[in-house]
Design a protein around this motif. Structure first.
Motif, PDB file in Angstrom:
ATOM      1  N   PRO A 147       0.487   0.724 -12.309  1.00 18.54           N
ATOM      2  CA  PRO A 147       0.541   0.186 -10.946  1.00 18.54           C
ATOM      3  C   PRO A 147      -0.666  -0.685 -10.624  1.00 18.54           C
ATOM      4  CG  PRO A 147      -0.036   2.514 -10.915  1.00 18.54           C
ATOM      5  CD  PRO A 147       0.383   2.198 -12.319  1.00 18.54           C
ATOM      6  N   LYS A 148      -0.462  -1.605  -9.713  1.00 18.42           N
ATOM      7  CA  LYS A 148      -1.561  -2.443  -9.265  1.00 18.42           C
ATOM      8  C   LYS A 148      -2.538  -1.621  -8.428  1.00 18.42           C
ATOM      9  CE  LYS A 148       0.687  -6.909  -9.577  1.00 18.42           C
ATOM     10  NZ  LYS A 148       0.995  -8.193  -8.884  1.00 18.42           N
ATOM     11  N   GLU A 162      -1.491   0.362  -5.112  1.00 23.35           N
ATOM     12  CA  GLU A 162      -0.542   1.425  -5.420  1.00 23.35           C
ATOM     13  C   GLU A 162      -1.223   2.555  -6.185  1.00 23.35           C
ATOM     14  OE1 GLU A 162       3.664   2.185  -7.800  1.00 23.35           O
ATOM     15  OE2 GLU A 162       2.819   0.164  -7.705  1.00 23.35           O
ATOM     16  N   GLN A 202      -3.187   4.689  -3.827  1.00 25.31           N
ATOM     17  CA  GLN A 202      -2.321   5.560  -3.052  1.00 25.31           C
ATOM     18  C   GLN A 202      -1.883   6.769  -3.877  1.00 25.31           C
ATOM     19  OE1 GLN A 202       0.694   2.714  -1.951  1.00 25.31           O
ATOM     20  NE2 GLN A 202      -0.279   2.228  -0.004  1.00 25.31           N
ATOM     21  N   LEU A 203      -1.527   6.528  -5.136  1.00 25.15           N
ATOM     22  CA  LEU A 203      -1.095   7.624  -6.006  1.00 25.15           C
ATOM     23  C   LEU A 203      -2.216   8.631  -6.236  1.00 25.15           C
ATOM     24  CD1 LEU A 203       0.967   5.658  -8.681  1.00 25.15           C
ATOM     25  CD2 LEU A 203       1.849   7.402  -7.116  1.00 25.15           C
TER      26      LEU A 203
END
Length: 227
Positions: free
Chosen positions: A215-216, A219, A222-223
């Motif tokens: 993911p960028k 993202e 957030q994860l």
């Protein structure tokens, strides 16, 4: 491989594992090399999985921040034998604020460039007396110096936009960082599917697989904040 007009060769920290002579371009190819006035090279012959981008490539960029900011025309050569180009570009632009016009993939140069003024950063293992040491294949050469990693960690934290970090909707998130698509040190695909199913049963919630494409930056933040 970096070499100058005096035929001096400057080996990267991967020098113990690479047979440079087997991949050097033929002499007649040198004349067609793309010419650049000034550039930074953070290209790596391999080791371009997400960890290597986040820890190694960005450590080199951090060491060269002064040179990068001093010359707005300086290009950044990146990439190599890997498939995390999008992650690298995302981090160049969002962490180091390098415009896309200044980024050049090594593959777009067909692996060859002639740079009048080239900047490259690397690290070496040294003994207590300052003598140069070799790691004899233990892979320690992949580890940037601790101080650089600490500074880089601080830089990453400074780029976190907490207003954009969403709290998990409910409960807890368990992440599985997958090496799927790699050619070594990975869980086979079928076994990984079984593992994730069993882990989800034990955890009580879905297990989020993080792999390729990685993911960028936003993202990923957030994860990991939700984990």
């Amino acid at each position: 491989v970096i070499f100058d007009t005096k035929c001096r060769v400057f080996a990267s920290n991967h020098d113990e594992e690479i047979r440079y002579w087997s991949s050097m371009p033929p002499p007649q190819a040198l004349g067609s090399a793309k010419r650049l006035k000034t550039a930074i090279s953070v290209a790596q012959v391999w080791g371009l999985g997400p960890y290597h981008i986040i820890a190694e490539t960005m450590s080199r960029m951090h060491l060269l921040r002064a040179e990068l900011s001093a010359d707005p025309s300086m290009m950044v050569i990146y990439g190599g034998a890997g498939s995390s180009d999008e992650l690298a570009r995302d981090m160049f632009q969002n962490v180091f604020e390098v415009s896309s016009e200044r980024l050049i993939r090594l593959t777009d140069l067909h692996g060859l460039a002639s740079v009048h003024n080239l900047h490259f950063a690397d690290w070496r293992m040294v003994g207590k007396g300052g003598e140069l040491r070799r790691d004899n294949g233990t892979l320690y050469h992949y580890l940037p110096p601790r101080l650089i990693l600490q500074q880089l960690n601080g830089l990453y934290h400074s780029k976190v936009v907490k207003d954009n970090i969403q709290s998990p909707a409910s409960g807890r998130t368990l992440l599985w960082i997958s090496r799927g698509g790699q050619n070594s040190r990975q869980v086979p695909d079928a076994a990984e599917v079984d593992f994730l199913r069993r882990a989800s049963e034990l955890w009580g919630e879905e297990v989020v697989r993080v792999g390729r494409p990685f993911p960028k930056m936003l993202e990923a933040q957030q994860l990991f904040f939700a984990a």
